[in-house]
Design a protein around this motif. Structure first.
Motif, short mmCIF file in Angstrom:
data_model
loop_
_atom_site.label_atom_id
_atom_site.label_comp_id
_atom_site.label_asym_id
_atom_site.label_seq_id
_atom_site.Cartn_x
_atom_site.Cartn_y
_atom_site.Cartn_z
N SER A 255 0.84 -1.20 0.00
CA SER A 255 0.00 0.00 0.00
C SER A 255 0.88 1.25 0.00
N PRO A 256 0.36 2.38 -0.48
CA PRO A 256 1.19 3.59 -0.63
C PRO A 256 1.68 4.19 0.67
N ASP A 257 1.08 3.85 1.81
CA ASP A 257 1.57 4.40 3.06
C ASP A 257 2.94 3.84 3.44
N LEU A 258 3.34 2.74 2.78
CA LEU A 258 4.64 2.13 3.07
C LEU A 258 5.73 2.55 2.08
N LEU A 259 5.41 3.47 1.17
CA LEU A 259 6.41 3.95 0.22
C LEU A 259 7.56 4.61 0.98
N PRO A 260 8.81 4.36 0.55
CA PRO A 260 9.98 4.92 1.26
C PRO A 260 10.10 6.43 1.02
N LYS A 261 9.54 7.23 1.92
CA LYS A 261 9.53 8.68 1.75
C LYS A 261 10.83 9.33 2.22
N GLU A 262 11.66 8.57 2.94
CA GLU A 262 12.91 9.15 3.42
C GLU A 262 13.94 9.26 2.30
N LYS A 263 13.75 8.52 1.21
CA LYS A 263 14.65 8.60 0.07
C LYS A 263 14.15 9.65 -0.91
N HIS A 264 15.07 10.14 -1.74
CA HIS A 264 14.72 11.14 -2.74
C HIS A 264 15.07 10.61 -4.13
N ASN A 265 14.60 11.33 -5.14
CA ASN A 265 14.89 10.98 -6.54
C ASN A 265 14.45 9.55 -6.88
N GLN A 266 13.29 9.18 -6.38
CA GLN A 266 12.70 7.90 -6.76
C GLN A 266 11.57 8.16 -7.76
N LYS B 252 -7.51 8.48 1.30
CA LYS B 252 -6.36 8.41 2.22
C LYS B 252 -5.12 7.87 1.52
N TRP B 253 -5.31 6.96 0.53
CA TRP B 253 -4.16 6.43 -0.20
C TRP B 253 -3.64 7.47 -1.20
N MET B 254 -4.55 8.26 -1.79
CA MET B 254 -4.12 9.31 -2.70
C MET B 254 -3.25 10.33 -1.95
N GLN B 255 -3.59 10.61 -0.71
CA GLN B 255 -2.79 11.54 0.08
C GLN B 255 -1.40 10.97 0.35
N GLN B 256 -1.30 9.66 0.53
CA GLN B 256 0.01 9.03 0.73
C GLN B 256 0.88 9.16 -0.52
N ALA C 152 15.46 9.99 -12.01
CA ALA C 152 15.43 9.16 -10.80
C ALA C 152 16.65 8.25 -10.70
N ASP C 153 17.06 7.99 -9.45
CA ASP C 153 18.13 7.03 -9.18
C ASP C 153 17.58 5.61 -9.13
N SER C 154 16.32 5.47 -8.75
CA SER C 154 15.68 4.15 -8.68
C SER C 154 14.24 4.27 -9.16
N ILE C 155 13.72 3.15 -9.70
CA ILE C 155 12.37 3.14 -10.27
C ILE C 155 11.55 2.05 -9.58
N LEU C 156 10.32 2.39 -9.20
CA LEU C 156 9.38 1.43 -8.64
C LEU C 156 8.17 1.33 -9.57
N PHE C 157 7.81 0.11 -9.95
CA PHE C 157 6.58 -0.11 -10.72
C PHE C 157 5.48 -0.51 -9.75
N ASP C 158 4.46 0.33 -9.68
CA ASP C 158 3.37 0.12 -8.70
C ASP C 158 2.47 -1.02 -9.16
N GLU C 159 2.51 -2.15 -8.43
CA GLU C 159 1.62 -3.29 -8.72
C GLU C 159 0.41 -3.30 -7.79
N TYR C 160 0.46 -2.46 -6.75
CA TYR C 160 -0.67 -2.40 -5.80
C TYR C 160 -1.95 -1.97 -6.51
N ILE C 161 -1.83 -1.09 -7.50
CA ILE C 161 -3.00 -0.55 -8.20
C ILE C 161 -3.62 -1.54 -9.18
N HIS C 162 -3.02 -2.73 -9.33
CA HIS C 162 -3.57 -3.73 -10.23
C HIS C 162 -4.24 -4.88 -9.49
#
Length: 378
Positions: free
Chosen positions: A67-78, A92-96, A216-226
């Motif tokens: 879920s988006p609340d667990l996205l690593p927000k402490e890192k940058h350039n993702q 609430k997830w859109m806000q995350q 970006a230094d790293s890329i995440l493909f969001d599979e939660y939305i599928h």
């Protein structure tokens, strides 16, 4: 001899059984696994496995299933890539997701109609004859022209400070919007990244153009939305107070209907009434007599009908007056004493000769005529 023939038959049976197993094994073709569209593990034409595999060789790329609340927000350039979300996440997830961008990260949203996500507004367009061609001329922010497939009848409605990254003659196809220290890249062409269309025309360079926007230094493909299990339900979309209000309204309506309604379920009428008044014409005539208070006319019709029955069943002439029927009734109506017969006939003759009667008189003599009819028909 019999033992030998039995062994031979058993061998033939085993051979046929093995042949059947072998044919079934080689002829069996398992059904291909069905994947959702735009998932990174899907080798089907609608998947994005080809692009995901290539990017994984070039830089740090992972699939994000949480879920988006667990996205690593402490890192940058993702860079979080959201290709063809199967549903619109709840508020609430859109806000995350927004918090993730404001922390200095980028989201690339590829959705045919992104309206409803991140406050994006869109406009519908009407395709003209010049747009009937499968391939559309697409320009980037520097004026460079590409050839690509744009199936959507939607264009992004940009606001102040938005940067238009890609556009055609109908409007913005891709745009960039700032969110705190990060940014949102929105595009209406998720099909560019699919296995089937990635290498057609200029889809590949256009996809890289969008992917490079975040640097970006790293890329995440969001599979939660599928994942269908992550889709918002009616219990999560609407606030609790609204659902309670709806439930109370339903209960109040049910109680009001119960209070106003005389009964629930089928209306069971006595069989005698159904047999006698099943004809709608008879019901209409009866209602007309009652509404007009034509009690005398109704009673005369009923008495005339009983006289017809008397002629058919008891062979009493129809032309006889009621007060002249006493000798016939005394022979036929054995249950009724002679003095009561004369009283009955005199009363019915007198009531029928009146010009007008009231409801009580009508009900009394109608019931007596009904008793006579039952006696004649029995």
């Amino acid at each position: 001899m019999k033992t030998h023939s039995k062994k031979q038959g058993l061998l033939w049976f085993i051979a046929l059984l093995l042949l059947f197993i072998a044919v079934s094994y080689f002829a069996y073709q398992p059904k291909p696994e069905i994947y959702p569209s735009y998932v990174t593990v899907s080798p089907s034409p609608t998947g994005v496995k080809a692009l995901y595999t290539y990017l994984k060789k070039e830089k740090e790329v992972k699939s994000w299933i949480h879920s988006p609340d667990l996205l690593p927000k402490e890192k940058h350039n993702q860079l979080l890539v959201m290709v063809g979300p199967a549903f619109t996440p709840e508020k609430k997830w859109m806000q995350q997701y927004i918090n993730f961008m404001e922390a200095g990260n980028t989201i690339l949203l590829m959705q045919t109609n992104p309206k409803g996500m991140f406050n994006i507004e869109t406009d519908y367009i009407q395709r003209g004859s010049s747009q009937s061609d499968k391939w559309t001329k697409v320009k980037d922010e520097n004026g460079k022209t590409y050839r690509a497939e744009v199936d959507s009848d939607i264009r992004i409605r940009t606001v102040k400070n938005d940067d238009i990254l890609l556009s055609d003659q109908s409007g913005a196809i891709a745009a960039k919007r700032a969110y705190g220290k990060g940014q949102l890249i929105m595009a209406i062409t998720p099909q560019w990244m699919t296995n089937e269309k990635l290498l057609k025309k200029d889809h590949l360079p256009l996809s890289f153009l969008l992917l490079k926007q975040g640097k970006a230094d790293s890329i995440l493909f969001d599979e939660y939305i599928h994942g269908g299990e992550n889709e918002s339900s009616i219990l999560t979309v609407y606030p609790k107070w609204f659902l309670v209000l709806i439930l109370q309204g339903i209960l109040l309506v049910v109680l009001w209907l119960w209070y106003k309604g005389k009964r629930f379920g089928p209306l069971l009428s006595p069989r005698e009434e159904w047999v006698r008044y099943s004809d709608e014409k008879i019901q209409a005539i009866a209602a007309w007599y009652l509404r007009g208070r034509r009690y005398q006319d109704s009673l005369r019709v009923q008495a005339d009908y009983v006289k017809l029955l008397l002629q058919e069943q008891w062979q009493i002439p129809y032309s006889k007056d009621w007060q002249d029927l006493s000798p016939y009734f005394e022979r036929k109506w054995l249950k009724m004493p002679a003095n009561e017969i004369q009283t009955f006939l005199g009363g019915i003759a007198a009531i029928l000769n009146q010009d007008k009667i009231n409801q009580q008189e009508y009900l009394l003599w109608s019931r007596k005529l009904e008793e006579l009819r039952n006696e004649v028909e029995s």
